[in-house]
Design a protein around this motif. Sequence first.
Motif, PDB file in Angstrom:
ATOM      1  N   PHE B  65       0.818  -1.220   0.000  1.00 36.99           N
ATOM      2  CA  PHE B  65       0.000   0.000   0.000  1.00 36.99           C
ATOM      3  C   PHE B  65       0.847   1.263   0.000  1.00 36.99           C
ATOM      4  CE2 PHE B  65      -0.007   2.096   4.231  1.00 36.99           C
ATOM      5  CZ  PHE B  65       0.881   1.262   4.879  1.00 36.99           C
ATOM      6  N   ASP B  66       0.170   2.356  -0.285  1.00 38.61           N
ATOM      7  CA  ASP B  66       0.769   3.684  -0.285  1.00 38.61           C
ATOM      8  C   ASP B  66      -0.092   4.523   0.661  1.00 38.61           C
ATOM      9  OD1 ASP B  66       1.279   6.375  -0.851  1.00 38.61           O
ATOM     10  OD2 ASP B  66       1.830   5.949  -2.920  1.00 38.61           O
ATOM     11  N   PRO B  67       0.513   5.157   1.685  1.00 35.73           N
ATOM     12  CA  PRO B  67      -0.305   5.894   2.649  1.00 35.73           C
ATOM     13  C   PRO B  67      -1.109   7.024   2.009  1.00 35.73           C
ATOM     14  CG  PRO B  67       2.034   5.967   3.257  1.00 35.73           C
ATOM     15  CD  PRO B  67       1.945   5.178   2.005  1.00 35.73           C
ATOM     16  N   ALA B  68      -0.707   7.475   0.820  1.00 40.47           N
ATOM     17  CA  ALA B  68      -1.423   8.584   0.189  1.00 40.47           C
ATOM     18  C   ALA B  68      -2.505   8.094  -0.770  1.00 40.47           C
ATOM     19  CB  ALA B  68      -0.443   9.478  -0.565  1.00 40.47           C
ATOM     20  N   CYS B  69      -2.674   6.779  -0.856  1.00 43.87           N
ATOM     21  CA  CYS B  69      -3.621   6.229  -1.841  1.00 43.87           C
ATOM     22  C   CYS B  69      -4.992   6.048  -1.201  1.00 43.87           C
ATOM     23  CB  CYS B  69      -3.048   4.917  -2.396  1.00 43.87           C
ATOM     24  SG  CYS B  69      -4.190   3.609  -2.742  1.00 43.87           S
ATOM     25  N   GLU B  70      -6.007   6.633  -1.862  1.00 43.80           N
ATOM     26  CA  GLU B  70      -7.355   6.619  -1.290  1.00 43.80           C
ATOM     27  C   GLU B  70      -7.947   5.222  -1.244  1.00 43.80           C
ATOM     28  OE1 GLU B  70      -9.797   9.549  -3.358  1.00 43.80           O
ATOM     29  OE2 GLU B  70      -7.995  10.790  -3.448  1.00 43.80           O
ATOM     30  N   ALA B  97       4.446   0.441  -0.948  1.00 43.64           N
ATOM     31  CA  ALA B  97       4.621   0.692  -2.385  1.00 43.64           C
ATOM     32  C   ALA B  97       4.409   2.188  -2.599  1.00 43.64           C
ATOM     33  CB  ALA B  97       3.617  -0.129  -3.195  1.00 43.64           C
ATOM     34  N   PRO B  98       5.377   3.006  -2.160  1.00 44.54           N
ATOM     35  CA  PRO B  98       5.173   4.458  -2.224  1.00 44.54           C
ATOM     36  C   PRO B  98       5.284   4.997  -3.644  1.00 44.54           C
ATOM     37  CG  PRO B  98       7.329   3.973  -1.274  1.00 44.54           C
ATOM     38  CD  PRO B  98       6.687   2.651  -1.576  1.00 44.54           C
ATOM     39  N   PHE B  99       4.201   4.891  -4.400  1.00 44.54           N
ATOM     40  CA  PHE B  99       4.225   5.305  -5.805  1.00 44.54           C
ATOM     41  C   PHE B  99       4.014   6.807  -5.984  1.00 44.54           C
ATOM     42  CE2 PHE B  99       2.739   0.812  -7.009  1.00 44.54           C
ATOM     43  CZ  PHE B  99       4.050   0.398  -7.114  1.00 44.54           C
ATOM     44  N   HIS B 100       3.209   7.404  -5.099  1.00 44.65           N
ATOM     45  CA  HIS B 100       2.955   8.844  -5.254  1.00 44.65           C
ATOM     46  C   HIS B 100       4.228   9.631  -4.913  1.00 44.65           C
ATOM     47  CE1 HIS B 100      -1.392   7.700  -4.632  1.00 44.65           C
ATOM     48  NE2 HIS B 100      -1.400   8.365  -5.764  1.00 44.65           N
ATOM     49  N   THR B 101       4.376  10.783  -5.554  1.00 43.41           N
ATOM     50  CA  THR B 101       5.522  11.629  -5.240  1.00 43.41           C
ATOM     51  C   THR B 101       5.448  11.968  -3.748  1.00 43.41           C
ATOM     52  OG1 THR B 101       4.495  12.807  -7.067  1.00 43.41           O
ATOM     53  CG2 THR B 101       6.792  13.405  -6.512  1.00 43.41           C
ATOM     54  N   ASP B 102       6.561  11.907  -3.100  1.00 45.39           N
ATOM     55  CA  ASP B 102       6.664  12.263  -1.675  1.00 45.39           C
ATOM     56  C   ASP B 102       6.051  11.245  -0.718  1.00 45.39           C
ATOM     57  OD1 ASP B 102       8.101  14.468  -2.276  1.00 45.39           O
ATOM     58  OD2 ASP B 102       6.462  15.897  -2.040  1.00 45.39           O
ATOM     59  N   SER B 103       5.431  10.201  -1.231  1.00 44.14           N
ATOM     60  CA  SER B 103       4.906   9.182  -0.323  1.00 44.14           C
ATOM     61  C   SER B 103       6.035   8.555   0.484  1.00 44.14           C
ATOM     62  CB  SER B 103       4.194   8.080  -1.108  1.00 44.14           C
ATOM     63  OG  SER B 103       2.928   8.502  -1.470  1.00 44.14           O
ATOM     64  N   TYR B 104       7.206   8.566  -0.116  1.00 43.82           N
ATOM     65  CA  TYR B 104       8.382   8.013   0.551  1.00 43.82           C
ATOM     66  C   TYR B 104       8.559   8.615   1.943  1.00 43.82           C
ATOM     67  CZ  TYR B 104      13.062   5.921   0.581  1.00 43.82           C
ATOM     68  OH  TYR B 104      14.157   5.145   0.862  1.00 43.82           O
ATOM     69  N   TYR B 105       8.384   9.940   2.048  1.00 41.78           N
ATOM     70  CA  TYR B 105       8.549  10.612   3.347  1.00 41.78           C
ATOM     71  C   TYR B 105       7.474  10.176   4.329  1.00 41.78           C
ATOM     72  CZ  TYR B 105      11.548  13.568   0.524  1.00 41.78           C
ATOM     73  OH  TYR B 105      12.525  14.007  -0.312  1.00 41.78           O
ATOM     74  N   VAL B 106       6.258   9.962   3.797  1.00 41.51           N
ATOM     75  CA  VAL B 106       5.163   9.555   4.681  1.00 41.51           C
ATOM     76  C   VAL B 106       5.464   8.174   5.259  1.00 41.51           C
ATOM     77  CG1 VAL B 106       2.675   9.337   4.874  1.00 41.51           C
ATOM     78  CG2 VAL B 106       3.641  10.877   3.177  1.00 41.51           C
ATOM     79  N   ILE B 171      12.413   0.597   3.395  1.00 40.57           N
ATOM     80  CA  ILE B 171      11.547   1.052   2.295  1.00 40.57           C
ATOM     81  C   ILE B 171      12.097   0.577   0.951  1.00 40.57           C
ATOM     82  CG2 ILE B 171      10.384   3.037   1.271  1.00 40.57           C
ATOM     83  CD1 ILE B 171      10.894   4.544   3.894  1.00 40.57           C
ATOM     84  N   LYS B 172      13.415   0.640   0.816  1.00 38.41           N
ATOM     85  CA  LYS B 172      14.016   0.210  -0.457  1.00 38.41           C
ATOM     86  C   LYS B 172      13.759  -1.275  -0.690  1.00 38.41           C
ATOM     87  CE  LYS B 172      16.886   3.883  -1.681  1.00 38.41           C
ATOM     88  NZ  LYS B 172      17.635   4.615  -0.649  1.00 38.41           N
ATOM     89  N   GLN B 173      13.861  -2.060   0.402  1.00 41.71           N
ATOM     90  CA  GLN B 173      13.590  -3.493   0.305  1.00 41.71           C
ATOM     91  C   GLN B 173      12.154  -3.746  -0.166  1.00 41.71           C
ATOM     92  OE1 GLN B 173      15.816  -6.367   1.227  1.00 41.71           O
ATOM     93  NE2 GLN B 173      14.241  -6.990  -0.222  1.00 41.71           N
ATOM     94  N   ASP B 174      11.214  -2.989   0.407  1.00 45.02           N
ATOM     95  CA  ASP B 174       9.813  -3.175   0.026  1.00 45.02           C
ATOM     96  C   ASP B 174       9.594  -2.805  -1.436  1.00 45.02           C
ATOM     97  OD1 ASP B 174       9.388  -3.920   2.618  1.00 45.02           O
ATOM     98  OD2 ASP B 174       7.538  -2.773   2.849  1.00 45.02           O
TER      99      ASP B 174
END
Lengths: 144, 212
Positions: B65-70, B97-106, B171-174
Motif C-alpha cells: 500500500f501507499d499511505p497517500a492512496c485513497e 509501495a510508495p508510488f505517489h511523489t513524496d509518499s516516501y517521506y510519509v 523502504i528500499k527493500q519493500d
Amino acid sequence: MPPLQKTSNLAWNILFLCWLTATIATLGSLFFSEVMMFPPCIMCWYQRICMYPLVIIFFVALFPLDTKVVKYAQPFVFIGLFFAIYQNLLYYKILPESAQPCSQGVSCTSDYINWFGFLTIQMLSLIAFSIILILLLFFKRKAI
Amino acid sequence: MQKQKIIFISLFVLVIAYFGGSYLYKNWYTQNLDFMAKENTSVFIRPHSPIYGDANAKNYIIDFFDPACETCKAFHPFVESIMKKHPGKFKLVLRYAPFHTDSYYVVQMLEAAKFQGKYDETLNVLFKYQNRWASHHSPNISLIWAFLPEAGLDVEKLRDDMKKPEIDAIIKQDITDGKTLGVTKTPQFFVNGKPLIKFGYKELQELIESEL
C-alpha cells in the motif's frame, strides 16, 4: 499498364497488410498495459493516439477499396513515426535524457522487455510505424 | 466474399491470440508467484514488516500500500472486517509501495513511529486525515506534522528518527520486492502468495475466503 482488376487487388492486399500491422500493434500495446500491467509512459500514449485510429481508417477503406485513404492515414503515420523516432533517440541516448519531456511518472526510456537484445517496446512501435509508412508509399505508387 | 473472409479470419485469429495470451500469461504469473510463495517466502514477508492478527494464524494477506492512496485507505477497514469474521485464521502483512511523489517521506514517518511504539496510531491518523494532506494524489508533507500529535507522537523525535538509514533500507527493500512481484498499482493484495488479479471488494473477499 497492368489490368485494373489486378492493380486494385494488389492495392487491396497492401492496405490489408497496413490494417494487419496497425491491429497487431494496437492489440500488442493493450496486452502490455492491460494484461502485463506495464504502465505506459507519456510518449507511448502519443504514439497510441496515432496508431489506434489507423485500425479503423484502414478497415473502412478496405470495403470498398478507397485509394484516398492515404490522405487521411498519412498524418497519423507521420506524427506517430516522429514520436517513435524521438523516443528511440532518447532510449539510445543519442538525444540527452534531460531534454525529454516525460520526467514525471513512468520513464520513457525504461526497459520493460528486451527481446534478442534490441527489441524493446520503443523499437516495436518504431518498426510498426515504419512498416505502415513503407506499405503506404508502395500503395501510393501502385494504386494512385 | 473472399476479402471479407480474410479480414474476419485475421480479426478472429488476433482476438483469440489476445485473449488466449492473457489467459496463458495470467496462469504463468500466478504459478510463478505460487512458486515464489513456497520457495522464497521472504519476498512476501520481511522481518521488518508490520503484521496484524492472530499469531497462530496460518494464512497471510499481504497488502502492498501507499499511505497517500485513497483506495488503500478504503480497503484497510474492509480487510480488517474480513479478518474479524474469521478469527484466528489470517494475518495481515503490510508492505510499502510508495508510488505517489513524496509518499516516501510519509512511509518514513510511519516507520519512525515504530521507535515510539505508535505505529497503529500513526497509520490511523494518516488515513483519518488523508483527504486533508493528500488531496488529488499529491501528498503535502508539511500538512501532516499538525496531525501527528493526535497519534501521541513526539514529533521532534520522529523528525530525527526518520533520517535513520535502517528506515531507508526497509523502504528500499519493500520497493524491490514490489518490483519482483509485479506490483504496479496500490493496493495490491496477495493471499498466501496468490495475487488478486481482478480488483474489487467482492473479488478480494472471495480470494481470502478461498484460502480457508
